[in-house]
Design an enzyme around this catalytic site. Sequence first.
Site, mmCIF file in Angstrom:
data_model
loop_
_atom_site.group_PDB
_atom_site.id
_atom_site.type_symbol
_atom_site.label_atom_id
_atom_site.label_comp_id
_atom_site.label_asym_id
_atom_site.label_seq_id
_atom_site.Cartn_x
_atom_site.Cartn_y
_atom_site.Cartn_z
ATOM 1 N N LYS A 1 4.311 1.107 9.428
ATOM 2 C CA LYS A 1 4.453 2.367 8.711
ATOM 3 C C LYS A 1 3.804 3.523 9.460
ATOM 4 O O LYS A 1 4.304 4.654 9.429
ATOM 5 C CB LYS A 1 3.839 2.236 7.310
ATOM 6 C CG LYS A 1 4.692 1.368 6.399
ATOM 7 C CD LYS A 1 4.105 1.263 5.010
ATOM 8 C CE LYS A 1 3.033 0.208 4.960
ATOM 9 N NZ LYS A 1 2.664 -0.168 3.586
ATOM 10 N N GLU B 1 0.880 -1.157 0.000
ATOM 11 C CA GLU B 1 0.000 0.000 0.000
ATOM 12 C C GLU B 1 0.925 1.218 0.000
ATOM 13 O O GLU B 1 1.816 1.304 0.852
ATOM 14 C CB GLU B 1 -0.848 -0.020 1.281
ATOM 15 C CG GLU B 1 -1.981 0.952 1.245
ATOM 16 C CD GLU B 1 -2.783 0.967 2.553
ATOM 17 O OE1 GLU B 1 -2.646 0.040 3.359
ATOM 18 O OE2 GLU B 1 -3.523 1.939 2.735
ATOM 19 N N ARG C 1 5.219 -13.202 9.665
ATOM 20 C CA ARG C 1 5.903 -11.961 9.351
ATOM 21 C C ARG C 1 7.228 -11.895 10.093
ATOM 22 O O ARG C 1 7.449 -12.597 11.072
ATOM 23 C CB ARG C 1 5.032 -10.747 9.636
ATOM 24 C CG ARG C 1 4.556 -10.591 11.054
ATOM 25 C CD ARG C 1 3.415 -9.579 11.140
ATOM 26 N NE ARG C 1 3.834 -8.225 10.845
ATOM 27 C CZ ARG C 1 3.251 -7.448 9.924
ATOM 28 N NH1 ARG C 1 2.248 -7.896 9.213
ATOM 29 N NH2 ARG C 1 3.675 -6.222 9.724
HETATM 30 P P1 ATP Z 1 2.957 -2.179 8.098
HETATM 31 O O1 ATP Z 1 2.381 -3.127 9.099
HETATM 32 O O2 ATP Z 1 4.399 -1.936 8.249
HETATM 33 O O3 ATP Z 1 2.201 -0.914 7.991
HETATM 34 P P2 ATP Z 1 1.600 -3.448 5.967
HETATM 35 O O4 ATP Z 1 1.479 -4.906 6.104
HETATM 36 O O5 ATP Z 1 0.414 -2.640 6.259
HETATM 37 O O6 ATP Z 1 2.874 -2.954 6.741
HETATM 38 P P3 ATP Z 1 1.580 -3.424 3.123
HETATM 39 O O7 ATP Z 1 2.014 -2.327 2.245
HETATM 40 O O8 ATP Z 1 0.152 -3.745 3.187
HETATM 41 O O9 ATP Z 1 2.125 -3.046 4.559
HETATM 42 O O10 ATP Z 1 2.461 -4.715 2.886
HETATM 43 C C1 ATP Z 1 2.765 -5.261 1.632
HETATM 44 C C2 ATP Z 1 3.115 -6.712 1.814
HETATM 45 O O11 ATP Z 1 4.241 -6.860 2.684
HETATM 46 C C3 ATP Z 1 1.979 -7.503 2.421
HETATM 47 O O12 ATP Z 1 1.760 -8.653 1.640
HETATM 48 C C4 ATP Z 1 2.447 -7.846 3.794
HETATM 49 O O13 ATP Z 1 1.956 -9.098 4.200
HETATM 50 C C5 ATP Z 1 3.970 -7.849 3.644
HETATM 51 N N1 ATP Z 1 4.604 -7.504 4.919
HETATM 52 C C6 ATP Z 1 4.402 -6.387 5.645
HETATM 53 N N2 ATP Z 1 5.109 -6.428 6.792
HETATM 54 C C7 ATP Z 1 5.775 -7.606 6.801
HETATM 55 C C8 ATP Z 1 6.671 -8.245 7.718
HETATM 56 N N3 ATP Z 1 7.021 -7.671 8.871
HETATM 57 N N4 ATP Z 1 7.171 -9.459 7.391
HETATM 58 C C9 ATP Z 1 6.837 -10.042 6.231
HETATM 59 N N5 ATP Z 1 5.991 -9.507 5.326
HETATM 60 C C10 ATP Z 1 5.463 -8.302 5.597
HETATM 61 MG MG MG Z 2 -1.455 -2.587 5.304
#
Ligand code: ATP
Ligand code: MG
Length: 555
Positions: A272, A33, A262
């Site tokens: 983020k 995102e 994760r």
């Molecule tokens: P954040 O929790 O940091 O805001 P998010 O999961 O909301 O991150 P996205 O932009 O939605 O961020 O993530 C894109 C992809 O990265 C998703 O498929 C998510 O599952 C993966 N991802 C995010 N954080 C992790 C992590 N700590 N370990 C592995 N994969 C991750």
């Molecule tokens: Mg997200």
Amino acid sequence: MSEEGKKDFIREIIAEDLATGKHETTITRFPPEPNGYLHIGHAKAICLSFGIAEENAASGARCHLRFDDTNPAKEDVEYVESIKKDVEWLGFDWGEHLYFASDYFDFFYTCAVDLIKQGKAYVDLQSVDEVRKNRGNVNTPGINSPQRDTSAEENLALFEKMKNGDFEEGEAILRAKIDMSSSNMNMRDPVLYRVLHETHHHTGDTWKIYPMYDFAHPLEDAKEGITHSLCTLEFEEHRPFYEWTIEHCPVPSAPRQIEFSRLNLNYTVMSKRKVLELVTDGVVSGWDDPRLLTISGLRRRGYTAESIRNFCHKLGVTKFKGMTDMSVLEFEIRQQLNKIADRRMTVLDPIKVTLTNWDADRVEEMAVVNNPEDASAGSRQVSLGKHLFIERDDFMEDPPKKFFRLGVGRSVRLRGGYIITCNGVEKDADGNITELLCEYIPDTVGKNAPEGIKCKAAIHWVSMAHGEDAEVRIYDRLFTEENPDAHEDGFRACINPNSLSIKQAKVEPMLAEVEPGYHCQFERIGYFCADLIDHEKGGKLVFNKTVGLKDSWKK
Ligand code: ATP
Ligand code: MG
């Protein structure tokens, strides 16, 4: 840790789907995102989805980069550009397969209308509070909305009104009609669309309604022909709705969602939302602050893409929830830099040395080896003059027996050069030592100490007439607690006030010639990198400490 030659559970599924002919090839995606910069957790997901595509390239496999930009409120083009840069820098290539979920808004809409026509979706006019209350909880079934059984015609008309902006935010939502008493809360008539009067960074003011992530995501995957949609464990509970959407919507393909755990690292925050808070409030200098575990922060700190890929590879892919130690990440970059980084001499806390038996204008070139682990790296000429700097703590006025460096009456070797003996010190009015008076011993370059001289150590040095000034930034962990997210007063309560210290250092002349991004080892200190942003800006040399020579995270 993944064992060599043994596939993780996801790669096993993919290999089997190819072997059985279920799929002719594998299509994965990485769907960030664009509401922030990527972090090391994303690197794990990137290495997995892009890695699988690379490994199966022979069957035409590929990985899409898809911006999941269905929420207009928090997204920005700055983030889109930074994400592309980071994925490329990590070494991955999406080829022509760059997509924006916002390009599918018409498709999502068509699917929603289709569901309404099938009697599988309805517009709910309850207030936000009523919707929440009537969802029930794990122990109590939900209560059906009064609008749940309205006709498809009525719902189509209401949905049209939502689309036209005739409702305020929160006045109407489109919900799937599934099961208000499901034990899975995500199946209790989940929201498909909500009204948002926001400007979208791609579609402007065209849309007044926006799809929810859980509805949009399976449709995006299906639209692109994704075979395996890999995501983190928190989506496990959402999988039944993912499958419901695929089953009931007019989609061109049926992707499969598979979840893995994760990456969590200690002494940091990755979300983020939280990083944005640190950036906005000036706790760090930006998304690329070297203390952050963002990809851009790590790059600026001096991490290489290869070290991050190696780290992700070693983590492996499982469903096990755990916390990874920072030392595991540091091990990878230290190991790589140990092999590739030149050795350079930098004095972080300088004290002046005068060689009393050295002619004032004499300059001699010392041949200093570039990398003791790699003979092919050769050596370099470093000028030595009458005055030089050494590290303040390489001298002690009253040294204990075990101290092998400099003290009055003691000798030490200047790296790559002569053995020197200290005969006395100069002090200022307050009694602070300002200068060490030493004699060099002729004919000791590359030779053992002469009879009667004990010399058990070599120290780094910088010639005063030849060295340059540099700003050296030394980083410590950003948080004082292992799990800042779990701090009772919130993660902001355990920020380390000493996470950055700045040294005015003396560096050997060659370091004045290097480009931003240059890696080297400051001998006896650690691995450093010329800052990507500030180095050579305004004529100033700026180096960041990447990692120490030894593990500093051991408890
Ligand atoms: P954040 O929790 O940091 O805001 P998010 O999961 O909301 O991150 P996205 O932009 O939605 O961020 O993530 C894109 C992809 O990265 C998703 O498929 C998510 O599952 C993966 N991802 C995010 N954080 C992790 C992590 N700590 N370990 C592995 N994969 C991750
Ligand atoms: Mg997200």
